[in-house]
Motif scaffolding. Structure first.
Motif: not given
Length: 317
Positions: A10-18, A42-54
């Protein structure tokens, strides 16, 4: 019960979708079919998306996280994910949408039952205050290469949007999403279909497209057109006609008509809604329609309404 069925990447690319990502991931992880991996980019997100991914990688070991330091567009992320995918089949979902719990099971059952290369389900467009059916139908259809492409070009049972489709990964061999494209899937999915021998579809609505102003394709549901998007679509239609006509000559009449039909509808929309900034693509389309006027009217696919609209655009009535 699914031990002998193929696994899915399953491929899921995300950017700033917190505000959407957790819902998308939960809908994937709660599937009744569980034999899959998730390639989360995680395509270089600048919001809290990175934390959600982690957080989700710590919750479920099926998730493989790849982080890109700077947003380079969805195409780069999707291509990285395809290269990283280890399974026989791939499913590409969007970070602001969500899946019904039985979607994967439905697609896997179809693809294994008919030994297909692509399986397809239906969907709903979710506007927040209302749901609209999107390629929903009851019958089950099994198509060969020509029939599958013909249906893709007609856009009556399905379109190029990847999220409602389970693909055999080998169909992407030598193909990748174009970097820098405004709408990347329109440039590649028809090529993927041209590599498939069997396509099976049943339009049960199992995927939810979330519609909002930040969708790149929001113009489809509105009257807001831009010259850049129009020019990209026009380029794609031209390239698609040439590609399919050479690779699969039997589909050439449908491909040519599809290109003309798009120009007729866009010209009509530009004029009707007085879309600003679209003068250049409008003039280009009018010229091509004029040059192909007789062939368009002779095409067995041209509808009565399209012929009438064409004559109106070219001031022949």
């Amino acid at each position: 019960m699914f031990n002998n069925l193929p696994m899915i990447s399953v491929i899921l690319v995300t950017y700033n979708r917190m505000n959407y990502l957790a819902r998308a991931l939960e809908s994937v992880l709660s599937q009744t079919f569980s034999n899959f991996e998730v390639i989360l980019i995680n395509n270089g997100s600048t919001d809290d998306t990175a934390s959600i991914c982690k957080n989700y990688t710590q919750k479920d070991n099926r998730i493989k996280l790849i982080s890109i330091s700077e947003n380079q567009g969805a195409s780069v992320g999707r291509n990285l994910a395809i290269d990283a995918a280890s399974c026989e089949y791939i499913l590409i979902v969007d970070d602001d949408d969500f899946c019904d719990a039985k979607m994967f099971e439905h697609l896997v059952n179809l693809i294994t039952r008919y030994d297909a290369d692509i399986s397809i389900c239906g969907s709903l467009n979710d506007f927040g205050n209302r749901l609209e059916p999107y390629f929903i139908f009851d019958e089950l259809i099994v198509l060969d290469k020509i029939q599958g492409l013909d249906e893709l070009l007609k856009r009556e049972k399905y379109n190029v949007a990847p999220p409602t489709k389970l693909f055999r990964k080998s169909l992407f061999e030598g193909l990748r999403f174009p970097v820098g494209a405004l709408v990347d899937d329109i440039h590649i999915i028809y090529k993927v279909f041209s590599n498939a021998n069997t396509i099976v579809a049943q339009g049960t609505p199992l995927y939810h497209f979330t519609k909002h102003d930040n969708n790149m394709t929001s113009f489809i549901q509105s009257n807001n057109l831009s010259a850049d998007l129009l020019n990209e679509y026009l380029l794609m239609y031209r390239e698609r006609t040439e590609y399919l006509s050479e690779k699969i000559p039997l589909i050439k009449p449908r491909a040519r008509y599809s290109e003309w039909s798009y120009m007729i509808s866009m010209c009509d929309k530009i004029v009707r809604y007085q879309c600003e900034g679209c003068e250049q693509p409008l003039a280009q389309m009018v010229q091509q329609l004029e040059e192909n006027y007789n062939n368009i009217l002779k095409s067995p696919f041209t509808t009565v309404n399209e012929a009438k609209t064409l004559k109106k655009i070219l001031h022949r009535i």
